[in-house]
Scaffold this active site. Sequence first.
Site, PDB file in Angstrom:
ATOM      1  N   ASP A 146      41.797  30.603  44.583  1.00 60.55           N
ATOM      2  CA  ASP A 146      41.666  31.940  43.997  1.00 60.55           C
ATOM      3  C   ASP A 146      41.963  31.935  42.492  1.00 60.55           C
ATOM      4  O   ASP A 146      42.336  30.906  41.931  1.00 60.55           O
ATOM      5  CB  ASP A 146      42.617  32.889  44.766  1.00 60.55           C
ATOM      6  CG  ASP A 146      42.076  34.302  44.861  1.00 60.55           C
ATOM      7  OD1 ASP A 146      41.128  34.633  44.128  1.00 60.55           O
ATOM      8  OD2 ASP A 146      42.617  35.088  45.665  1.00 60.55           O
ATOM      9  N   ASP A 205      35.903  41.589  46.060  1.00 61.94           N
ATOM     10  CA  ASP A 205      36.185  41.601  47.504  1.00 61.94           C
ATOM     11  C   ASP A 205      35.295  42.635  48.197  1.00 61.94           C
ATOM     12  O   ASP A 205      35.152  43.756  47.717  1.00 61.94           O
ATOM     13  CB  ASP A 205      37.649  41.990  47.768  1.00 61.94           C
ATOM     14  CG  ASP A 205      38.615  40.910  47.317  1.00 61.94           C
ATOM     15  OD1 ASP A 205      38.176  39.959  46.646  1.00 61.94           O
ATOM     16  OD2 ASP A 205      39.809  41.022  47.644  1.00 61.94           O
TER      17      ASP A 205
HETATM   18  C1  GLA Z   1      41.782  37.974  46.226  1.00 64.77           C
HETATM   19  C2  GLA Z   1      40.611  37.333  46.948  1.00 64.77           C
HETATM   20  C3  GLA Z   1      40.649  37.766  48.407  1.00 64.77           C
HETATM   21  C4  GLA Z   1      41.951  37.346  49.045  1.00 64.77           C
HETATM   22  C5  GLA Z   1      43.111  37.924  48.255  1.00 64.77           C
HETATM   23  C6  GLA Z   1      44.446  37.385  48.738  1.00 64.77           C
HETATM   24  O1  GLA Z   1      41.647  39.342  46.203  1.00 64.77           O
HETATM   25  O2  GLA Z   1      39.417  37.713  46.344  1.00 64.77           O
HETATM   26  O3  GLA Z   1      39.553  37.189  49.105  1.00 64.77           O
HETATM   27  O4  GLA Z   1      42.026  35.953  49.109  1.00 64.77           O
HETATM   28  O5  GLA Z   1      42.999  37.610  46.872  1.00 64.77           O
HETATM   29  O6  GLA Z   1      45.515  37.885  47.994  1.00 64.77           O
END
Ligand code: GLA
Length: 468
Positions: A146, A205
Amino acid sequence: MAPRLLLVVAAAAASPQAYEIGKLPAMGYNTWNDVRCDGVDAKSIMDLAHGLVKSNFSEKGYAFLNVDDCWQAQLLGAGDELVPDAAKFPDGLQVVVDGIHALGLRFGLYADRGFYTCAFRAGSRHQEEVHAKQFHDWQIDYLKYDSCWAPNLRRQGALEDYARMRDALAQHAPGVHYSLCGWSSWYAPLVSNQAGYHSWRIGADCDEFANIYEAARTMEGLAHYAGPGKGYNDPDMLVGTSTGAVTLTPRQSRTQFDLWCVLAAPLLLGTNPARMNNWDLETYGAEDVIRVNQDPLGRQGVPVHSTCPQHNPKDNWWCSPWSMPRDVFEVWTGLLRALAAILLTSAAVLRGTGRSRLAFMTFLLAIGSVGYIRVLHDHRPRIAACQQVWAKPLADGDMALLFVNWAPDDIAVACDAECLARAGLAARPLYVRDVREKANRAPLVDGASVLVQRLDGGGGSVLFRVGW
Ligand code: GLA
């Protein structure tokens, strides 16, 4: 079509043995959309693993069990190593990874290129080698990496961070599927077809349907970057209707899945397989639809008909108004509203006590908070009321055609002769099969023929397989 069908069945049966890292879109389950941080512990993970096997999802290809954020402690250990949260994993991580492998599944883990993960657990910045060695010791199969709390927001710096972990994996943990999570479409041209990169997030997301629309529109320009040996564009994980921290309506959830199959996207379930309702079981279990995703050509579908307005992919970063996850947005705007109320009350009190200059400043701050809430709302992703037909070529010469209605009202969507020709379907007769209904339509027999389907509003779709 009969001999072709036999070939398809044989290919599907052979696929588990023929697994080659990143060759086709990854399939499995990820904890984030289902349980966020709360269900990330040894017992729940093992229960999930048993659920994946018992429900037969693993047999259908969902082989990865990916543990997302919140498995780690907040601080690195004395040797800068990642430390599994001791309350959640009292016997460490190894026993969990071994248990998952013993069930015939693959194990995926989450880490972050910044100082912290998005949920404030320890990050991997400048400790890539130490952490890659741990990944190897644990024998993980998949790493989601990430981008939170990383000082490098610009492309060059972000790529340097990703390359450091890629090199560390190549040296210390070969054979790990490396999945980049940088939330932006510009990664595709830079990492596609580069050794060591297997998939990359292209947007924010997907925790509401508007993000799914955004992701689909962003994917339109990226088809060229996906394929066996190149890697796959990742529009984010699946959102179910049964259990989960985020859910969609049944229609939207099924459309997301069928669209993701046509987009050759990774298929990572966001709902516990052991507790899925029948709708989700049917959505994610339909083998003819999965086959479209796992087609050996690995081609990403493109729109061959669209009434949607022009779309420019957004450059996302953590907490920018348009990419802010829904739950962060709710918390953030809630706090701002509370702050505005406190400031307004304070301004009134201050005015009453004669401190009018301070009252005025406080009032301005309150107005600023309200204005900022407005900006956040105005920049939320929005769905345009339009329709599309997507086409994905398949290895046996058929074409998968997905009709999608993004508009709120029901409407008939047509793929006319031009649309069919754009999909490479110029020959006649054309045999049309509704993949989910497992029903053949009347063949299209002349050059001017049109394939029409009435679709429900609010995300209705239908998936056809068309051949001659
Ligand atoms: C980000 C990523 C998500 C998830 C969260 C976890 O938002 O894009 O897919 O992994 O972090 O904290």
